[in-house]
Motif scaffolding. Structure first.
Motif, mmCIF file in Angstrom:
data_model
loop_
_atom_site.group_PDB
_atom_site.id
_atom_site.type_symbol
_atom_site.label_atom_id
_atom_site.label_comp_id
_atom_site.label_asym_id
_atom_site.label_seq_id
_atom_site.Cartn_x
_atom_site.Cartn_y
_atom_site.Cartn_z
ATOM 1 N N SER A 1 0.842 -1.201 0.000
ATOM 2 C CA SER A 1 0.000 0.000 0.000
ATOM 3 C C SER A 1 0.873 1.245 0.000
ATOM 4 O O SER A 1 2.073 1.186 0.280
ATOM 5 C CB SER A 1 -0.920 0.018 1.227
ATOM 6 O OG SER A 1 -0.219 0.463 2.377
ATOM 7 N N LYS A 2 0.252 2.370 -0.286
ATOM 8 C CA LYS A 2 0.978 3.632 -0.333
ATOM 9 C C LYS A 2 1.297 4.189 1.048
ATOM 10 O O LYS A 2 2.043 5.177 1.152
ATOM 11 C CB LYS A 2 0.175 4.667 -1.127
ATOM 12 C CG LYS A 2 0.040 4.354 -2.613
ATOM 13 C CD LYS A 2 -0.716 5.455 -3.336
ATOM 14 C CE LYS A 2 -0.799 5.180 -4.843
ATOM 15 N NZ LYS A 2 -1.526 6.265 -5.559
ATOM 16 N N LEU B 1 8.465 0.161 2.061
ATOM 17 C CA LEU B 1 8.482 0.876 0.789
ATOM 18 C C LEU B 1 9.864 0.904 0.141
ATOM 19 O O LEU B 1 9.989 0.729 -1.077
ATOM 20 C CB LEU B 1 7.973 2.311 0.989
ATOM 21 C CG LEU B 1 6.502 2.439 1.403
ATOM 22 C CD1 LEU B 1 6.144 3.894 1.643
ATOM 23 C CD2 LEU B 1 5.579 1.825 0.343
ATOM 24 N N TYR C 1 1.246 -0.368 -5.862
ATOM 25 C CA TYR C 1 1.052 0.375 -4.615
ATOM 26 C C TYR C 1 -0.427 0.752 -4.506
ATOM 27 O O TYR C 1 -0.900 1.641 -5.212
ATOM 28 C CB TYR C 1 1.919 1.635 -4.603
ATOM 29 C CG TYR C 1 3.404 1.348 -4.646
ATOM 30 C CD1 TYR C 1 4.122 1.139 -3.474
ATOM 31 C CD2 TYR C 1 4.094 1.285 -5.861
ATOM 32 C CE1 TYR C 1 5.493 0.875 -3.506
ATOM 33 C CE2 TYR C 1 5.458 1.024 -5.903
ATOM 34 C CZ TYR C 1 6.145 0.820 -4.725
ATOM 35 O OH TYR C 1 7.502 0.559 -4.771
ATOM 36 N N PRO D 1 -3.914 2.323 -3.316
ATOM 37 C CA PRO D 1 -4.332 3.572 -2.664
ATOM 38 C C PRO D 1 -5.134 3.275 -1.396
ATOM 39 O O PRO D 1 -5.521 2.132 -1.146
ATOM 40 C CB PRO D 1 -5.220 4.216 -3.732
ATOM 41 C CG PRO D 1 -5.817 3.053 -4.465
ATOM 42 C CD PRO D 1 -4.718 2.010 -4.509
ATOM 43 N N HIS E 1 4.038 10.847 3.423
ATOM 44 C CA HIS E 1 3.488 10.034 2.335
ATOM 45 C C HIS E 1 2.150 9.427 2.740
ATOM 46 O O HIS E 1 1.301 9.145 1.886
ATOM 47 C CB HIS E 1 4.474 8.933 1.942
ATOM 48 C CG HIS E 1 4.645 7.864 2.972
ATOM 49 N ND1 HIS E 1 5.372 8.034 4.122
ATOM 50 C CD2 HIS E 1 4.177 6.576 3.026
ATOM 51 C CE1 HIS E 1 5.356 6.923 4.835
ATOM 52 N NE2 HIS E 1 4.641 6.028 4.198
ATOM 53 N N ALA F 1 -1.229 10.283 0.682
ATOM 54 C CA ALA F 1 -2.031 9.200 0.099
ATOM 55 C C ALA F 1 -3.493 9.299 0.525
ATOM 56 O O ALA F 1 -4.397 8.954 -0.239
ATOM 57 C CB ALA F 1 -1.458 7.850 0.528
#
Length: 380
Positions: A96-97, A104, A119, A121, A334, A338
């Motif tokens: 996931s973001k 990550l 990735y 949302p 981030h 997101a």
């Protein structure tokens, strides 16, 4: 000036009983757990006892626990070794973001090796829709990694539902449970989790130790090489004092889990209530009522988070910004990006308050009092 620490999601103070256990173990049990003499056997006994406690805490078998140096190593091992060892089956990964950078950045590293990463949302509450996970899985997908609870906004993911989806495929399912472990009821079998990461320093244990749960149903090569420790799954002499301290921290958290969770939720409500009474213009980021009890993300409107953070620090109060400060450079969160979009003011105007050992209602009252002073000063 008495300082107030409200950044327990970043790291937590060592519990006094953990400190004592770690010290006594370091003083009295200095044998190498791989040695066959009496000193080594004593260390091995401590190691086995700790592994049993770790396993029981997540509904796993003792043989499924690999001791590591913490959450980052556990995450890196789960992601990189799964990808590389299953490369012949496919080169597609899903995450996931809003994951921690320990997920990550390994994903980005694997992309540089030719892997493809999806990735996913999240919605405005920071949730990953399980249906998106299902639709993203392909025949060449070898790993799905979705965090258990988010470290910035406290969102809890639908892990059991995602686990059930992944279990119907050939993919492995990994979850970073570093923030959730110790407060949430975790059962790796019931949630059909293949790999799970934990770190001691988030639950009042020592820094530099954690574990990776690896289901006996899967094969994962050793990430560290140079010895046959951890049944050849993680080379390196085990840090017995830290592991013993970690065990004590787990035992304390298991005994106090319900009370701590209730206390943290009460503190969370106190923050919201007192900020409202004080007339502060704010909103809660994410779904705090159904999130991690110890994490509260707040959008303090029109106040840059870095300025708020520094002013409170000068007044003796430690919280976190919704953006990371590195060597004076401000990088947008981030997670908030997101959730709300790159240009949303929440990204640069949010802070995180997190509770833990030693947090008292009076500390919250002082936080709000000083926050009002800082906000009024900055608005002028």
């Amino acid at each position: 000036m008495e300082k107030i620490y409200l950044d327990h999601a970043a790291t937590s103070p060592v519990h006094p009983e953990v400190l004592e256990t770690t010290y006594e173990t370091m003083k009295n049990f200095y044998g190498n757990a791989s040695s066959i003499h009496g000193f080594g056997r004593e260390a091995r006994h401590l190691l086995d006892d700790a592994r049993s406690v770790f396993a029981k805490s997540i509904g796993a078998k003792q043989s499924e626990i690999v001791i590591t140096s913490g959450g980052t190593e556990s995450d890196n091992t789960a992601v990189i070794e799964t990808a590389l060892s299953r490369e012949s089956m496919g080169k597609h990964l899903i995450t996931s973001k809003v994951e921690h950078h320990a997920i990550l950045e390994p994903m980005e590293y694997l992309e540089s090796l030719g892997f493809e990463v999806t990735y996913l949302p999240v919605d405005e509450f920071g949730q990953v829709d399980p249906e998106l996970v299902q639709s993203a899985i392909r025949p060449d997908t070898t790993l799905v990694s979705i965090m258990y609870g988010n470290n910035e906004v406290g969102t809890l993911m639908n892990i059991a539902e995602i686990g059930a989806i992944v279990a119907e495929t050939e993919s492995y399912f990994h979850t970073d449970a570093v923030q959730a472990y110790g407060l949430e009821e975790i059962d790796v079998k019931r949630s059909q989790i293949d790999l799970l990461s934990v770190s001691a320093h988030k639950i009042n244990g020592p820094k530099g130790v954690g574990f990776l749960y690896v289901s006996e149903a899967i094969h994962l090569p050793s990430f560290m090489r140079g010895g046959e420790q951890e049944t050849k799954r993680r080379a390196g002499t085990e840090n017995i004092p830290a592991i013993a301290g970690f065990k004590k921290a787990v035992e304390i958290m298991q005994a106090e889990k319900v009370q701590r969770k209730e206390a943290y939720n009460t503190l969370k409500q106190q923050v919201v209530s007192e900020l409202t009474e004080a007339g502060i213009d704010f909103e809660v980021n994410g779904a705090s009522e159904n999130g991690l009890a110890h994490v509260l993300s707040l959008w303090i409107k029109e106040i840059p988070s870095d300025q708020l953070l520094m002013n409170l620090d000068l007044m003796g109060i430690a919280i976190s910004a919704g953006s990371a400060c590195t060597a004076g450079n401000i990088e947008p969160s981030h997670v908030l990006t997101a959730m709300y979009g790159e240009n949303n003011p929440r990204v640069s105007q949010s802070v995180r308050v997190s509770f833990g050992l030693g947090t008292e209602p009076q500390m919250i009252h002082e936080l709000v009092e000083k926050l009002v002073i800082v906000v009024n000063r900055l608005k002028k």
